[in-house]
Design an enzyme around this catalytic site. Sequence first.
Site, mmCIF file in Angstrom:
data_model
loop_
_atom_site.group_PDB
_atom_site.id
_atom_site.type_symbol
_atom_site.label_atom_id
_atom_site.label_comp_id
_atom_site.label_asym_id
_atom_site.label_seq_id
_atom_site.Cartn_x
_atom_site.Cartn_y
_atom_site.Cartn_z
ATOM 1 N N TYR A 102 47.298 42.139 45.610
ATOM 2 C CA TYR A 102 47.237 41.601 44.246
ATOM 3 C C TYR A 102 46.392 42.523 43.355
ATOM 4 C CZ TYR A 102 45.614 38.881 40.306
ATOM 5 O OH TYR A 102 45.288 38.492 39.027
ATOM 6 N N SER B 153 42.271 42.272 36.106
ATOM 7 C CA SER B 153 41.452 41.388 36.943
ATOM 8 C C SER B 153 40.275 42.124 37.543
ATOM 9 C CB SER B 153 42.351 40.863 38.062
ATOM 10 O OG SER B 153 41.588 40.234 39.048
ATOM 11 N N LYS C 236 47.542 45.063 40.103
ATOM 12 C CA LYS C 236 46.960 45.064 38.754
ATOM 13 C C LYS C 236 46.449 46.457 38.398
ATOM 14 C CE LYS C 236 47.449 40.799 37.353
ATOM 15 N NZ LYS C 236 48.054 40.415 36.071
#
Length: 329
Positions: free
Chosen positions: A143, A119, A147
């Site tokens: 988050y 991402s 990743k």
Amino acid sequence: MNNRNVLVTGGAGYVGSHACKALSLAGYNPICFDNLVYGHEWAVKWGPLEKGDILDRAQLDHTLGRYQPLAIMHFAAFAYVGESVIDPGKYYRNNVCGSLTLLEAARDHNIEHVVFSSSCATYGIPNKLPIVEDTPQQPINPYGTSKLMVESMLGDFSTAHGMNYIALRYFNAAGADPDNAIGEDHDPETHLIPLVLDAASGRRHDVTIFGTDYDTPDGTCIRDYIHVSDLADAHVLALEHLIKGAGSQALNLGTGVGFSVREVIESAQRITGLRVPVVYGKRRPGDPAALVSDPSRANEKLGWTPKFRELDAIIRTAWKWHQKQASSK
Ligand code: UDP
């Protein structure tokens, strides 16, 4: 090549299900591995569904042993940025520990190729635009950190075990399958485009613009919206690049063009012919003012270019899907 099986974790989710379709069209057999916590059984249309969790090593072993896939596409993850700030443990357990469990299983089953759903959240607030792959990765929420940790693990597994990977760092996934077979369906929905369409159709009262005082031309945040089918195609190209012997790498996936929140709303009004009722709200914590990709490396390495170049064309597919969903509920 006889074995065309590809294990797709999170294959019942938004991007994963579109990747299953693209794999199937390219002659592969997508094996969807999904715990159906956020994924939908109705989205699994192009191969078998193995209901399972990436934290469940026994279930992974069973599935990998049964299908002996030539590669893994790894989408399974929790992806609510706001929730990751409030409940980081949930994100580190699922996204990081789950990916580690998956990679260890992949190593033990001699999987050579992994395409990973990463991402632009791994970049955090970029020091300059557009964002290239060498832009420092300094995520600003759990988050994004989760990743980035998986990218690091992939790097180490690649060095130690010869498991080559391509990490695809996507910008804002948007739109729906042009054949209208699958599309975005999150519960709760937090993404701008489906919320704007809900407001246009009256399914919700209005949409809140999170901040109008950003240092951007119209004061609202700018994002690079990339069509989900273009993302799916890039995954297949990445897989084929690995099969041909490409080394491990990370690639940005975006159009290279940014649109503001106001521009998204204007586009939605044009496409739907309906007014979008708007409320002006405060900035959402953790939102960078502008995120725009430089996708030239993906173009150079994979020969990938997005087919959906116009925001209107992306929103048109999202609207078609929205109408289909509305009529079936
Ligand atoms: N946004 C907004 N109102 C909403 C949802 C999102 O103004 O109800 C803005 C958000 O601040 C961001 C952009 O729309 O600038 C895209 O947000 P989204 O949640 O779709 O994707 P993200 O960029 O967080 O991955």
